[in-house]
Design an enzyme around this catalytic site. Structure first.
Site, PDB file in Angstrom:
ATOM      1  N   SER A 143       1.265  -7.454  -0.867  1.00 35.73           N
ATOM      2  CA  SER A 143       1.981  -8.468  -0.084  1.00 35.73           C
ATOM      3  C   SER A 143       1.144  -9.699   0.246  1.00 35.73           C
ATOM      4  CB  SER A 143       2.598  -7.861   1.178  1.00 35.73           C
ATOM      5  OG  SER A 143       1.657  -7.720   2.207  1.00 35.73           O
ATOM      6  N   ASP A 197       0.355  -6.492   4.954  1.00 38.85           N
ATOM      7  CA  ASP A 197      -0.395  -7.720   5.228  1.00 38.85           C
ATOM      8  C   ASP A 197       0.474  -8.934   5.572  1.00 38.85           C
ATOM      9  OD1 ASP A 197      -2.789  -6.459   5.057  1.00 38.85           O
ATOM     10  OD2 ASP A 197      -3.222  -7.048   3.002  1.00 38.85           O
ATOM     11  N   THR A 231       0.827  -1.210   0.000  1.00 34.99           N
ATOM     12  CA  THR A 231       0.000   0.000   0.000  1.00 34.99           C
ATOM     13  C   THR A 231       0.857   1.255   0.000  1.00 34.99           C
ATOM     14  OG1 THR A 231      -1.878  -1.092   1.030  1.00 34.99           O
ATOM     15  CG2 THR A 231      -1.688   1.256   1.424  1.00 34.99           C
TER      16      THR A 231
HETATM   17  C1  SIN Z   1      -1.046  -2.935   2.870  1.00 37.19           C
HETATM   18  O1  SIN Z   1       0.091  -2.731   2.499  1.00 37.19           O
HETATM   19  O2  SIN Z   1      -1.507  -2.359   3.892  1.00 37.19           O
HETATM   20  C2  SIN Z   1      -2.016  -3.865   2.198  1.00 37.19           C
HETATM   21  C3  SIN Z   1      -1.535  -4.411   0.916  1.00 37.19           C
HETATM   22  C4  SIN Z   1      -0.257  -5.172   1.067  1.00 37.19           C
HETATM   23  O3  SIN Z   1      -0.025  -5.788   2.098  1.00 37.19           O
HETATM   24  O4  SIN Z   1       0.507  -5.184   0.075  1.00 37.19           O
END
Ligand code: SIN
Length: 323
Positions: free
Chosen positions: A66, A100, A20
């Site tokens: 992730s 994640d 994110t």
């Molecule tokens: C995030 O980063 O908060 C969610 C998406 C991910 O883990 O890549």
């Protein structure tokens, strides 16, 4: 123990993996319907004015949400981290990553590398395009920590809190401070570039890159089976009948407890030569004691226990090949 110091000098290499923190949405109000892993790490670095004067390098290792992280990317990431940390002019490495599976990547790097220089993971809960994006501050904090005198080991910084990488857990799906390090709490915090430390740096000896080298051909298959009301052992028996499962983590209730039928199936897995660990589906707290034939995962989260079994399978396969 407590120390408060200003950051010092040193080159930092920033390795981008997506998440994110590199996410993009159509609107700056959108913190839900965005696409993770779209913006390059060099753009993330350029967006933080305070980083411009520092000796930095940026390298894109992966660009994934992730949830799609793989052991193959971990292997590639570990190799790039080890390469850069071995350079005398590099003070530390920062990894930008999704939240994640951050705890899995952090645990993997802690167990494999346990570096004597700082390896700082960071992430964000809001995409880079959000009105109140948290990524730029987290990235700045991560670089500050990577340049901090005496810093060492795998660390994570998010929302101003610094965690030992091997103890990291994601405990909230939406909050900006979405992480914990269990009962011992954070290692410290960063405020306005000042780092305050409350606990020792992470310790331990890494398994080393050769321990994971052979895995490129085939990573062990480690499954997670959860206990719940009405649970029985049929999933475990199906896994055993199917073959090819190398280890199983049981996400037990409370202190790692399993329903009678599931416990009996877990014992059948052990008897069939499948290593197991018993963790807890609780978000917080260790698993202690219980049926000694089904070893407790201690303070490891379910996801970390899975990484631990993955590494143990690799080491034992290596022992079989060399023994
Ligand atoms: C995030 O980063 O908060 C969610 C998406 C991910 O883990 O890549």
């Amino acid at each position: 123990m407590q120390s408060v110091e200003k950051a010092a000098g040193g080159r930092v290499v920033i390795l981008g993996c997506g998440g994110t923190i590199a996410g993009r949405a159509e609107s700056d109000q959108d913190t839900v319907g965005y696409r993770a892993a779209e913006i390059g790490v060099d753009v993330l670095v350029a967006a933080v004015p305070a980083l411009r004067a520092l000796p930095l390098e940026a390298e894109q290792v992966a660009q994934v949400d992730s949830k799609d992280m793989t052991p193959a990317i971990w292997q590639q990431l570990a190799a790039r981290v080890a390469f850069h940390l071995a350079r005398p002019e590099v003070a530390g490495v920062v990894v930008t990553h999704g939240t994640d599976t951050l705890e899995e990547t952090a645990y993997f790097l802690h167990r494999v590398l346990a570096p004597s220089k700082p390896l700082v993971l960071t992430a964000a809960m809001r995409p880079a395009t959000a009105l109140m994006a948290d990524g730029p501050q987290n990235l700045l904090d991560a670089v500050t920590l990577a340049r901090h005198p005496g810093a060492r080991g795998v660390l994570a910084v998010i929302g101003g809190e610094v965690y030992p990488g091997g103890e990291l857990r994601k405990v909230h799906s939406r909050r900006l401070r979405a992480f914990s390090a269990g009962d011992a709490g954070p290692l410290g915090r960063i405020d306005d570039g000042r780092f305050e430390r409350w606990r020792d740096w992470p310790a331990g000896v890494g398994l080393g890159l050769p321990a994971i080298a052979a895995a490129a051909a085939k990573w062990p298959r480690v499954e997670i089976v959860t206990n719940h009301a009405g649970a029985d052992g049929r999933i475990v028996d199906a896994l055993l009948a199917q073959g090819g499962v190398d280890a199983i983590v049981f996400a037990g209730t409370g202190n790692g407890t399993l329903a009678l039928g599931l416990e009996a199936a877990a014992l059948r897995a052990v008897a069939a030569g499948v290593p197991v660990l018993r963790a807890s589906r609780c978000g917080w707290g260790p698993v202690l004691g219980g049926n000694a034939a089904l070893p407790a995962a201690g303070a490891l989260s379910v996801a970390q226990a899975r990484v631990e079994l993955l590494l143990r399978c690799l080491i034992s396969a290596q022992g079989d090949r060399t023994g």
